[in-house]
Design a protein around this motif. Sequence first.
Motif, mmCIF file in Angstrom:
data_model
loop_
_atom_site.group_PDB
_atom_site.id
_atom_site.type_symbol
_atom_site.label_atom_id
_atom_site.label_comp_id
_atom_site.label_asym_id
_atom_site.label_seq_id
_atom_site.Cartn_x
_atom_site.Cartn_y
_atom_site.Cartn_z
ATOM 1 N N PHE A 196 -23.613 62.758 8.302
ATOM 2 C CA PHE A 196 -22.397 62.114 8.804
ATOM 3 C C PHE A 196 -22.667 60.714 9.380
ATOM 4 C CE2 PHE A 196 -18.683 61.831 11.756
ATOM 5 C CZ PHE A 196 -17.693 61.957 10.799
ATOM 6 N N GLY A 197 -23.931 60.304 9.397
ATOM 7 C CA GLY A 197 -24.229 58.936 9.843
ATOM 8 C C GLY A 197 -24.362 58.770 11.343
ATOM 9 N N MET B 152 -15.393 62.159 4.535
ATOM 10 C CA MET B 152 -16.026 63.274 5.252
ATOM 11 C C MET B 152 -15.344 63.499 6.591
ATOM 12 S SD MET B 152 -20.090 63.143 5.179
ATOM 13 C CE MET B 152 -20.886 62.345 3.847
ATOM 14 N N ILE C 222 -24.799 55.627 4.221
ATOM 15 C CA ILE C 222 -24.037 56.043 5.405
ATOM 16 C C ILE C 222 -24.847 55.726 6.651
ATOM 17 C CG2 ILE C 222 -22.888 57.945 6.568
ATOM 18 C CD1 ILE C 222 -22.643 59.344 3.901
ATOM 19 N N ALA D 93 -18.972 57.330 7.011
ATOM 20 C CA ALA D 93 -18.837 58.692 6.480
ATOM 21 C C ALA D 93 -17.364 59.057 6.351
ATOM 22 C CB ALA D 93 -19.565 59.678 7.395
#
Lengths: 320, 510
Positions: B305-306, B335, B324, B330
């Motif tokens: 998710f970064g 996401m 990302i 993300a």
Amino acid sequence: MSTVSAALGSLRRMDWRSFFQKYGLVISFLLLCGALTALSDRFLTVSNITNILRQSTINGIISVGMTVVILTRGIDLSVGSVLALSAVVMADALKAGWATGPAVALGLALGGLMGLISGLLITQLRVPPFIATLGMMTFARGAALTYTQGRPITGLGDEFRFLGTGFIGPVPMPIVLAAIVFGLGYVILNHTRFGRYVYGLGANEEAARLSGIPVKAYVSVVYAIAGALSALAGVILIARLNSAQPVAGKGFEFDAIAAVVVGGTSFEGGEGTLWGTLLGVLIIAVLNNGLNLLNVPSFYQQVVKGAVIALALLIHRAIR
Amino acid sequence: MTSDNQVLLRMDKINKSFPGVQALKDVDFEVRRGEIHALVGENGAGKTTLMRVLSGAAPPDSGSIYWNGEPVSIPDPAAAQALGISMIYQELTLIPYLDLGQNIYLGREPAAKAPNFIDWQRLYRMAQEQLARVGLEVDPRTLVAELPIAQRQMVEVAKALSLDASLLVMDEPTSALTEHEVETLFERMRELKAQGVSIVFISHRLEEVFRIADRVTVLRDGQLVGSAPISDLTEDDVVRMMVGRELKSYHAKEVAPIGDEVLRVEDLSRGDVVRGVSFSLRKGEILGVAGLVGAGRTELSETIFGVHPATGGRILIDGRPVEIHSPAQAIELGMGFVPEDRKAQGLFLRLSVAFNIVTVALKSLTTLGLIRPNAARNLARTFVERLAIRTPSLEQRVRNLSGGNQQKVVIARWLTLEPKILILDEPTRGIDVGAKAEIYALMSDLAKRGVGILMISSELPEVLGVSDRILVMREGRIVAEINDPRGATQDDIMRAAAGGANGGGSAIQA
């Protein structure tokens, strides 16, 4: 009909706690005004009210910036010093023959830059806001003193002085400026993404980050705004006095913090309104004015002011 | 059955409610001298509340407590301490930069001859004795900060013993320990038991319960389900008592058509917490990620998710490699991420339900820089209705909602963006059984709409019941993949997660 009965129903169900939460500050303000009206026949006059409003513009404008900063769970101790630094630089530019517009723009930009530096210290280097802005407070004050060699810069020209002493219609210019600042601040805080995200990141920085909110950029901008607003307050101050002093604005940070806190903004972040801050500013201004009208000696005035602020906070805590 | 003088503690018909919930309903609980008594139940079953009643932290609304057969009242923690009841909390309460002796005798240091001075020699000598009782051969002048977590826990126990505790309550004492440390802790617990100390042991790891406990009491939804000697029960019995219904019907993922690959992770690494992880997730699929605490599951999802940058490997979405570096990127790529700790990481507790739902959708609700207030309100209302979030109004502070409804708010936030990929980290932690079922139904519905779901969960029945496929992680790596969860057991997962016998059940491909 149905709305009327619904309103009556909600009146009956309304509990005192939520009533005071919503209107407590307005009630306190009205009570204070009522008491002063009874005690002094000079209080409720057009000229005195205008006077109070005009006197509260400088603290008001600084307090708007302070509100936004405190909403992010921060604090800005440098507002008074930043005011002084941008004021003397502006005054010097005016003396050097700059027109009003560019000189004011220079001052606001400088204030914004000082704020931005505090903001970057806080977001990039993770310096706690108290420490970062304490440093900026000392730095900017020192810079203002160095720049002027400690001497005031006077004689700023009529065009510039209009910003502090002029009128638009019957309304003094400082009040116009403060009204614009409050109005814009209200719209930004309540109706833009930036404003809503300021509340969000103040309430929970981690959740804000995970929601894709650019926390660092926003917080940096918030301090830049506070700096620029301090500079704008400086414009009004030196335009009224026709003189820029390197020691101007000492203690202004405390007046602003007091107004914001009396206005119900929480140091925990994410909670508070500009409407509350406006009332906080006015309560403090009315209190100052009233104590003067009642000829209370100035040493006692501070004691009374301190007590009132403490009381406001206690009441606020009790009804929460 | 038992003669009364064997019973150390009896709690009788204990009731306790908090605003909006009856946390305990007529609960009976009995602990005998020198026994290790496991207290189990799902999150929210009332274990912690019952122990808070016992320790005086939350006095009961009604009910009686008998200590050595005498009726007592425990209005505050000091009263519990005076009786000899000591709690050892999950979060340790030691002061890191004081030494062991000072911690153990904090606030009751032995006095020297001169008034107001401390007899340090006596303090350290006494501390040494207490530490020896729990098998810690360390200098009592060592700072707490210098000890590993497992040993700090034993210092807590030593402190409790120094207060003449005859009943120790240990709340999830093993959750932060390695297997080896757990075994050491169990040895000490057996020694204490031999000295006549009673221990209430709270754990959600049934395997541990069966290893150490003499008796087990099961709570569910604030009520006593049963209490019995451990030898009379099997793990399956206990699970059935905890959950109260057959697991299959309860999780019940509807079969959704599984489509194309939506997310592909290749050799992804972050430092030494995520090491060379590769997997793929397809549309309409629920991919479960199991593993012990600290196996790197949350770290994996945060890397995808970064939240923290990857140090190696790559991520592909819809077959295209993507970069990302931040949650914002993300989100932009479709996401959503429901974090593990919804209060600390998910919710803006002081802000309204409406704000909490529309947070990430604000961009699309803005015209000329201004948010359209009606559009925002309508969007929030739509999701309150669609997810059946129980709230008196959209303006209600999210703090005042129940755990289950709070979790639905966090999930709703991501649904406003119609994500392609939804990462759920412990989606049902700490919420009641009814809300759990709703969340499972919601996940199933999302999968049917083609969302790819990555679900991290420590609750094995949940992983087995909800997932289409399961990955098991250990030490930052994927150590097993289970393609047919219906044919697998909790044991299969645990064996892979704990790294015992390699492989195992037929459903596992190691």
